[in-house]
Design a protein around this motif. Sequence first.
Motif, PDB file in Angstrom:
ATOM      1  N   UNK A 156      -2.149 -47.644 -17.870  1.00 22.10           N
ATOM      2  CA  UNK A 156      -2.869 -46.723 -18.743  1.00 22.10           C
ATOM      3  C   UNK A 156      -2.708 -47.143 -20.188  1.00 22.10           C
ATOM      4  N   UNK A 157      -3.744 -46.931 -20.990  1.00 24.92           N
ATOM      5  CA  UNK A 157      -3.673 -47.248 -22.408  1.00 24.92           C
ATOM      6  C   UNK A 157      -2.551 -46.455 -23.057  1.00 24.92           C
ATOM      7  N   UNK A 158      -1.775 -47.128 -23.913  1.00 23.18           N
ATOM      8  CA  UNK A 158      -0.597 -46.470 -24.482  1.00 23.18           C
ATOM      9  C   UNK A 158      -0.951 -45.298 -25.386  1.00 23.18           C
ATOM     10  N   UNK A 194      -7.385 -57.114 -25.595  1.00 21.02           N
ATOM     11  CA  UNK A 194      -7.391 -55.709 -25.181  1.00 21.02           C
ATOM     12  C   UNK A 194      -6.191 -55.019 -25.799  1.00 21.02           C
ATOM     13  N   UNK A 195      -6.234 -53.701 -25.806  1.00 19.61           N
ATOM     14  CA  UNK A 195      -5.100 -52.937 -26.285  1.00 19.61           C
ATOM     15  C   UNK A 195      -3.940 -52.993 -25.309  1.00 19.61           C
ATOM     16  N   UNK A 196      -2.788 -52.608 -25.789  1.00 13.53           N
ATOM     17  CA  UNK A 196      -1.604 -52.621 -24.927  1.00 13.53           C
ATOM     18  C   UNK A 196      -1.684 -51.457 -23.948  1.00 13.53           C
ATOM     19  N   UNK A 197      -1.316 -51.764 -22.708  1.00 13.30           N
ATOM     20  CA  UNK A 197      -1.328 -50.756 -21.658  1.00 13.30           C
ATOM     21  C   UNK A 197       0.084 -50.579 -21.119  1.00 13.30           C
ATOM     22  N   UNK A 198       0.415 -49.343 -20.772  1.00 11.55           N
ATOM     23  CA  UNK A 198       1.708 -49.037 -20.182  1.00 11.55           C
ATOM     24  C   UNK A 198       1.624 -49.175 -18.676  1.00 11.55           C
TER      25      UNK A 198
END
Length: 279
Positions: A81-83, A233-237
């Motif tokens: 999931x997106x952080x 891409x953005x960082x994802x958790x």
Amino acid sequence: MIVRNIGLESFLLPTRYFTRSIEGNSHGLIAIAQAECVQNGTSLLWMMPLEENNDSAIHLLFDQLLIESGQRGSRFITASIDETSLFTDVLITNGFHTLGWEQAWIYPKEGSQAAIIDHGWRMVSPVDMPSIQRLQNEALSPAEQQIAPSIYHYPPQFFHTSEEGPDGFAHVVKSINSFIIYPVFSPKTRNPEVLLQKLIDRHFSLSIPVYIVARSECNMSESILLEHYKIASGKRLRMVKHLTVRNAIAEIQRSALSNGRNTDALSPLSKTVEFKDKI
């Protein structure tokens, strides 16, 4: 999108994918999700609430997913999931905890070099598997080792060795118009970004995009990634929830053989005179 995914699930691999939904009072869907069974675990692919401000439906849907996962023998369920997503709190409320992070980067074509002859990478062979297993255990934390798929079940494609020993390995996924590389390096590896560049320059055509998915266990710092690659891409958790899956028949059989000195999940605590302690 929902019709396409569910149609593909029922047509191709009904035992690998499963979809669960929650209906409202009017028999219309108010939440739906799809998951994939991956070896000993389940991966949550997507979840979609169809009504706003209906948290109870999401929690009920999670319950259904967890029950289905347990029935299929899964020991855990993972999600990415997106952080910055507000949905993270929903996952935490349902027992998930953060395992690490992942982020996609793109290899800049203008920074590529000519193919390097002495690159140290080779295609994985069966004799490499014990060394790769030891390297994975060295690179992954104990929590990550619990959910990592076995390399014998999901072997990497490339393996790198040097005079000091094994340095790293890489899983590669070929999509329609790109390559996606998942590298893992030993904590002792020096200049992992150089090794990764050698892998790309030697084995992959740069006429199509090459993406690198860096995870917290790949042992490449964000500063190194930012210096050599472009953010894609953005960082994802990466989040995980461990499941307690009990085989009731096996537990009953064990209960009958119990001598009263072991913890039994199905029987209450009771005294026994079968065995006498001589301590």
